[in-house]
Design a protein around this motif. Sequence first.
Motif, short mmCIF file in Angstrom:
data_model
loop_
_atom_site.label_atom_id
_atom_site.label_comp_id
_atom_site.label_asym_id
_atom_site.label_seq_id
_atom_site.Cartn_x
_atom_site.Cartn_y
_atom_site.Cartn_z
N GLN A 151 18.81 46.73 39.22
CA GLN A 151 20.24 46.41 39.58
C GLN A 151 20.78 47.91 39.43
O GLN A 151 20.87 48.54 38.35
N THR A 152 21.65 48.31 40.35
CA THR A 152 22.74 49.24 40.13
C THR A 152 23.86 48.86 39.37
O THR A 152 24.08 47.95 39.43
N ALA A 153 24.58 49.82 38.89
CA ALA A 153 25.95 49.47 38.05
C ALA A 153 26.76 48.41 39.09
O ALA A 153 27.44 47.48 38.63
N ASP A 154 26.96 48.90 40.08
CA ASP A 154 27.93 48.50 41.04
C ASP A 154 27.48 46.90 41.47
O ASP A 154 28.29 45.97 41.74
N TYR A 155 26.36 46.85 41.65
CA TYR A 155 25.59 45.48 42.23
C TYR A 155 25.62 44.61 40.98
O TYR A 155 25.84 43.45 41.22
N ALA A 156 25.15 44.97 39.90
CA ALA A 156 25.21 44.02 38.53
C ALA A 156 26.55 43.70 38.34
O ALA A 156 26.74 42.56 37.91
N ARG A 157 27.69 44.69 38.43
CA ARG A 157 28.98 44.16 38.41
C ARG A 157 29.36 43.31 39.03
O ARG A 157 30.15 42.31 38.70
N ALA A 158 29.01 43.23 40.40
CA ALA A 158 29.54 42.13 41.31
C ALA A 158 28.70 40.85 41.03
O ALA A 158 29.35 39.68 41.46
N VAL A 159 27.38 40.81 40.66
CA VAL A 159 26.63 39.92 40.42
C VAL A 159 27.31 39.10 39.28
O VAL A 159 27.49 37.71 39.04
N ILE A 160 27.75 39.89 38.13
CA ILE A 160 28.19 39.33 36.98
C ILE A 160 29.57 38.55 37.09
O ILE A 160 30.00 37.55 36.80
N ARG A 161 30.45 39.38 38.05
CA ARG A 161 31.75 39.14 37.98
C ARG A 161 31.83 37.83 38.82
O ARG A 161 32.63 36.79 38.70
N THR A 162 31.00 37.64 39.75
CA THR A 162 30.87 36.52 40.78
C THR A 162 30.34 35.28 39.88
O THR A 162 31.16 34.29 40.17
N GLY A 163 29.49 35.37 39.13
CA GLY A 163 29.13 34.25 38.42
C GLY A 163 30.01 33.93 37.19
O GLY A 163 30.02 32.81 36.87
N GLN A 164 30.86 34.86 36.66
CA GLN A 164 31.74 34.67 35.61
C GLN A 164 33.07 35.11 35.96
O GLN A 164 33.65 36.06 35.31
N PRO A 165 33.89 34.49 36.91
CA PRO A 165 35.21 34.93 37.43
C PRO A 165 36.19 34.98 36.42
O PRO A 165 37.06 35.72 36.69
N PHE A 166 36.09 34.29 35.20
CA PHE A 166 37.01 34.29 34.31
C PHE A 166 36.77 35.21 33.20
O PHE A 166 37.78 35.05 32.29
N ALA A 167 35.54 35.77 33.22
CA ALA A 167 35.27 36.71 31.85
C ALA A 167 36.18 37.76 31.90
O ALA A 167 36.47 38.55 32.96
N PRO A 168 36.65 38.12 30.73
CA PRO A 168 37.25 39.34 30.46
C PRO A 168 36.52 40.83 30.68
O PRO A 168 35.36 40.85 30.94
N ALA A 169 37.40 41.70 31.22
CA ALA A 169 36.71 42.90 31.85
C ALA A 169 35.64 43.42 30.65
O ALA A 169 34.70 44.00 31.07
N SER A 170 36.21 43.33 29.38
CA SER A 170 35.29 43.92 28.54
C SER A 170 34.00 43.25 28.44
O SER A 170 32.75 43.87 28.04
N GLU A 171 34.00 41.99 28.43
CA GLU A 171 32.59 41.19 28.62
C GLU A 171 31.83 41.52 29.74
O GLU A 171 30.66 41.68 29.66
N VAL A 172 32.52 41.56 30.76
CA VAL A 172 31.57 42.08 32.31
C VAL A 172 31.12 43.41 31.75
O VAL A 172 30.00 43.69 32.09
N ASN A 173 31.80 44.41 31.27
CA ASN A 173 31.44 45.86 30.87
C ASN A 173 30.23 45.79 29.98
O ASN A 173 29.23 46.70 30.26
#
Length: 276
Positions: free
Chosen positions: A116-138
């Motif tokens: 996965q690219t960084a942007d694709y990974a970020r979209a996948v993680i954010r979609t699966g965990q919509p309430f996760a803080p930005a630090s956790e997603v990063n």
Amino acid sequence: MVSGKNLDPASSPSAFYGAEVRRLREEKGLSQSALGELVFCSGAYLGQIEVAVRKPQADLSKRLDAALETGGYFARLYPMVARTRHAAHFARAAELEALAEAISEYAPTLVPGLLQTADYARAVIRTGQPFAPASEVNNKVAARLERARILANPAAPRLWLILHEAVLRTPVGSGLVMAEQLRHLTALAGTGKLLLQVMPFSAGAHSMAAGSVILMTFAEDPPVAYVEGPHSGQLLDDPAIVARCQRSYDVARAVALSPAASLALIESAAEEYAHE
């Protein structure tokens, strides 16, 4: 392999643990093979632990304590070593991924994390965990990109990936994110590090339709398979089950599009997303 004498014990918890295994083993006058017999594992596996290539398990830590008469020292060290940036169910598979000679994967819905690219990974993680803080997603994105570092290694595992066509047709993030991700796959295929096939919708039901799988083979150790579902995963090492997974994968390879036709389809999809 890195020499245990040259490894800095302060470089990581795993390095410190390994250095302590080596120190106490040598104090007892035991070879890796001799200690392996006492703790029911191979000397080669202990050697990999000593140079921080592989992580120990909780039960092995207890057996080391008993064999080396440490009073529970390694059991106390183990939680420090066991910390990982990966999900608990995937941590062991991620460790083995870096040691594999070859990795074969079937991905039915998403591009595999390793690719996965960084942007694709970020979209996948954010979609699966919509309430996760930005630090956790990063942190999760960084961990995923860190896995991909093995691809830059001259001894990187040979990769064979079958993507279902649904992966190409399911938008993740923006069109530009999808275009970048698909072009990343074709670029890797162009380097010779990745053999890529697409399972087309027209194939209908097939041998891998029941779910995703990662098959890993090693120079000296038996092969393993990793299967995953939502928020869970399982590493399979039973030889009969792994062999069945391999047979199913082989049948899927025969049904999927050829590598050339697959790359053409992926490139076409990338262009479509780029012009949305």
